[in-house]
Design a protein around this motif. Structure first.
Motif, PDB file in Angstrom:
ATOM      1  N   ILE A 149     -62.968 -58.529  17.281  1.00  0.00           N
ATOM      2  CA  ILE A 149     -63.454 -57.261  16.732  1.00  0.00           C
ATOM      3  C   ILE A 149     -64.366 -57.484  15.527  1.00  0.00           C
ATOM      4  O   ILE A 149     -65.334 -56.756  15.323  1.00  0.00           O
ATOM      5  N   VAL A 175     -58.597 -49.735  17.702  1.00  0.00           N
ATOM      6  CA  VAL A 175     -59.727 -50.305  16.951  1.00  0.00           C
ATOM      7  C   VAL A 175     -59.431 -50.230  15.463  1.00  0.00           C
ATOM      8  O   VAL A 175     -59.585 -51.214  14.729  1.00  0.00           O
ATOM      9  N   ARG A 178     -56.831 -52.802  14.499  1.00  0.00           N
ATOM     10  CA  ARG A 178     -57.359 -54.173  14.532  1.00  0.00           C
ATOM     11  C   ARG A 178     -58.280 -54.454  13.347  1.00  0.00           C
ATOM     12  O   ARG A 178     -58.268 -55.545  12.788  1.00  0.00           O
TER      13      ARG A 178
END
Length: 201
Positions: A149, A175, A178
């Protein structure tokens, strides 16, 4: 003024080079052709020439890319300075940027640090390297998904979390989690600080 990044792949002996070398070459090709702008030599060592403004960003991007392969990491010494001699390739060129990068890289194993910078200005070096050591405390521990990421956000800084979620095929909430786990906010703060002070060198 240029920047030279000298590095080697940590744990490369445990992986076939086919797992990482093409990825590295593809990324390095953005900076120009080999051997004038970059070279991979002795199997798992490399040297890359970049602008001084992009040096730290590029090093962190290389780290994130390699850490997407579980168990791999990278050790890098960045040198900022002049290029006084251009040889037939980056490893044969010379100048303060090359000398600082090489010396910096050689000192990394003893200091047990995976990323260090030498600008030629002692006060900046001290501050930057202390910040890097603190950042490495979590960057060295990036998991494969954290590294993935980070690399994606560095490549697409204007993408929304929703767009990143679509690229990764995960939920937007994942997301957000992370990014938090990867401490990307601190990485971006570090890069912004570096950009500010590098203009003064």
């Amino acid at each position: 003024m240029i920047a030279i990044i000298t590095g080697d792949i940590i744990n490369s002996e445990n992986y076939p080079s086919s797992q990482w070398i093409d990825m590295l070459k593809t990324y390095f090709n953005q900076f120009g052709a080999s051997p004038m702008n970059w070279e991979i030599y002795r199997g798992d060592e490399f040297q890359l020439k970049v602008t001084k403004q992009n040096a730290l960003f590029t090093a962190i991007r290389i780290k994130a890319m390699l850490k997407t392969i579980k168990g791999l990491d990278v050790r890098m010494g960045i040198g900022i300075g002049l290029e006084t001699y251009i040889g037939s390739g980056v490893t044969e060129s010379n100048g303060p940027a090359y000398q600082r990068s090489g010396r910096n890289f050689e000192s990394l194993k003893d200091s047990k640090v995976n990323l260090s910078i030498a600008t030629g200005v002692a006060q900046y070096d001290r501050t930057l390297n202390l910040m890097l050591q603190l950042a490495l405390d979590f960057m060295d521990d990036w998991s494969v998904v954290s590294a993935e990421i980070v690399a994606l956000v560095l490549d697409h800084p204007d993408d929304s979390q929703k767009e990143i979620a679509q690229k990764l095929g995960i939920k937007q909430s994942a997301v957000s989690q992370r990014l938090k786990r990867a401490r990307l906010d601190l990485v971006l703060n570090l890069l912004n600080y570096y950009k500010e002070i590098i203009t003064e060198i």
